[in-house]
Scaffold this active site. Structure first.
Site, PDB file in Angstrom:
ATOM      1  N   GLU A 294     -75.915  40.802  39.032  1.00  0.00           N
ATOM      2  CA  GLU A 294     -75.819  41.140  37.602  1.00  0.00           C
ATOM      3  C   GLU A 294     -75.445  42.612  37.436  1.00  0.00           C
ATOM      4  O   GLU A 294     -74.582  42.961  36.616  1.00  0.00           O
ATOM      5  CB  GLU A 294     -77.158  40.853  36.927  1.00  0.00           C
ATOM      6  CG  GLU A 294     -77.270  41.351  35.506  1.00  0.00           C
ATOM      7  CD  GLU A 294     -78.723  41.527  35.094  1.00  0.00           C
ATOM      8  OE1 GLU A 294     -78.973  42.354  34.200  1.00  0.00           O
ATOM      9  OE2 GLU A 294     -79.603  40.847  35.668  1.00  0.00           O
TER      10      GLU A 294
ATOM     11  N   ASP B 123     -71.920  43.698  35.716  1.00  0.00           N
ATOM     12  CA  ASP B 123     -71.897  44.511  34.500  1.00  0.00           C
ATOM     13  C   ASP B 123     -70.851  45.613  34.619  1.00  0.00           C
ATOM     14  O   ASP B 123     -70.075  45.857  33.686  1.00  0.00           O
ATOM     15  CB  ASP B 123     -73.285  45.108  34.262  1.00  0.00           C
ATOM     16  CG  ASP B 123     -73.324  46.013  33.035  1.00  0.00           C
ATOM     17  OD1 ASP B 123     -73.157  45.496  31.916  1.00  0.00           O
ATOM     18  OD2 ASP B 123     -73.522  47.231  33.203  1.00  0.00           O
TER      19      ASP B 123
ATOM     20  N   ASN C  78     -77.007  37.647  31.561  1.00  0.00           N
ATOM     21  CA  ASN C  78     -77.191  38.180  32.917  1.00  0.00           C
ATOM     22  C   ASN C  78     -76.568  37.269  33.974  1.00  0.00           C
ATOM     23  O   ASN C  78     -75.982  37.745  34.953  1.00  0.00           O
ATOM     24  CB  ASN C  78     -78.679  38.369  33.212  1.00  0.00           C
ATOM     25  CG  ASN C  78     -79.307  39.454  32.360  1.00  0.00           C
ATOM     26  OD1 ASN C  78     -78.605  40.263  31.754  1.00  0.00           O
ATOM     27  ND2 ASN C  78     -80.623  39.481  32.303  1.00  0.00           N
TER      28      ASN C  78
ATOM     29  N   GLU D 248     -72.815  37.799  34.028  1.00  0.00           N
ATOM     30  CA  GLU D 248     -72.493  39.027  34.749  1.00  0.00           C
ATOM     31  C   GLU D 248     -72.588  38.808  36.252  1.00  0.00           C
ATOM     32  O   GLU D 248     -71.739  39.291  37.024  1.00  0.00           O
ATOM     33  CB  GLU D 248     -73.444  40.150  34.325  1.00  0.00           C
ATOM     34  CG  GLU D 248     -73.225  40.653  32.914  1.00  0.00           C
ATOM     35  CD  GLU D 248     -74.256  41.682  32.484  1.00  0.00           C
ATOM     36  OE1 GLU D 248     -73.896  42.612  31.752  1.00  0.00           O
ATOM     37  OE2 GLU D 248     -75.433  41.547  32.897  1.00  0.00           O
TER      38      GLU D 248
END
Length: 275
Positions: free
Chosen positions: A41, A45, A114, A117
């Site tokens: 994650e 991101d 999440n 990502e």
């Protein structure tokens, strides 16, 4: 398990070379597994921030740095990534604990965002930036009928700018009520300007409800610039939530499983170096 995850890979239009990497990307920390999706994650991101920025840079060649930053911020956030996760029907593939299952974890914006990502982070690790970019751009165009500077609209900010310049005061947002269980709270908020209520809206967060109120009040003032006091109050208390609702079957979970009852397992085989 592979047959079920094939459906996700088909939707992604990407086949993982290492199935364990996909499983890790889908494994929520509540599972108490040795490996979960938090590190992926973190990587995803950063990758998505770059990819969305590049996408917008190429698409809007005459936009200013400020406009591009605002537009990226309107996409690179929890709600934006949840929208992409819903497009993939990602919730049903997640590995979550029994506790999260009972708390509607498959529908939680934070968990969905999440996981999305993490998926992009995993694809980047395995196949590089080009594959991650192709998938991200394709999903953006599937989820957003129109990507333009209108997405940057922050109606709370717009409304405050209008009321400050025109009337020398800022809007006030009042929490009217909240209801529902902890994992599915509903908030009712009103916006008050000049001692008059201009809108009353509901949302699954105070922020969402406030933005709805601000949107309605801003439009009302734009339609009636001449006479602020005569603008009638608006009411949107029955509006739907900001994010899409989607149905999932109910499953009794044991420890940490996906909706097909499959436990999270990771191979002990050491992963090879990604190219």
């Amino acid at each position: 398990m592979k047959n079920h995850l094939d459906l996700l890979e088909k939707n992604l239009q990407y086949q993982f070379k290492d199935p364990n990497l996909l499983i890790q990307a889908l494994t929520h920390r509540s599972c108490k597994s040795r490996l979960n999706n938090e590190r992926l994650e973190f990587l995803g991101d950063a990758v998505l921030d770059l990819l969305v920025g590049e996408y917008l840079f190429k698409k809007f060649q005459n936009a200013t740095e400020g406009d591009l930053s605002k537009l990226r911020a309107s996409i690179v956030n929890e709600q934006g990534f949840m929208k992409l996760a819903l497009e993939l029907d990602l919730g049903k593939y997640l590995f979550i604990s029994q506790s999260e299952e009972h708390n509607a974890g498959r529908k939680k914006p934070s968990i969905l965002s999440n996981a999305f990502e993490a998926i992009i982070g995993a694809i980047y690790l395995e196949s590089g930036i080009q594959s991650a970019a192709e998938i991200t751009y394709r999903l953006l165009e599937r989820c957003y009928e129109k990507i333009d500077l209108s997405l940057t609209s922050d109606y709370k900010t717009l409304l405050q700018e209008v009321t400050q310049s025109r009337f020398g005061e800022i809007p006030k947002y009042e929490l009217i009520s909240q209801s529902g269980p902890d994992h599915q709270k509903i908030f009712e908020v009103a916006v008050i300007i000049g001692q008059k209520e201009y809108a009353r809206c509901i949302g699954n967060s105070k922020k969402v409800a406030q933005q709805k109120c601000a949107h309605i009040a801003y439009n009302a003032l734009q339609k009636n610039e001449q006479d602020f006091s005569s603008t009638p109050a608006r009411d949107c208390a029955k509006q739907d939530f900001a994010e899409e609702n989607f149905t999932q079957e109910s499953f009794v979970m044991e420890d940490c499983q996906n909706i097909w009852g499959e436990s999270t397992k990771f191979s002990k085989k050491k992963q090879g170096k990604n190219k």
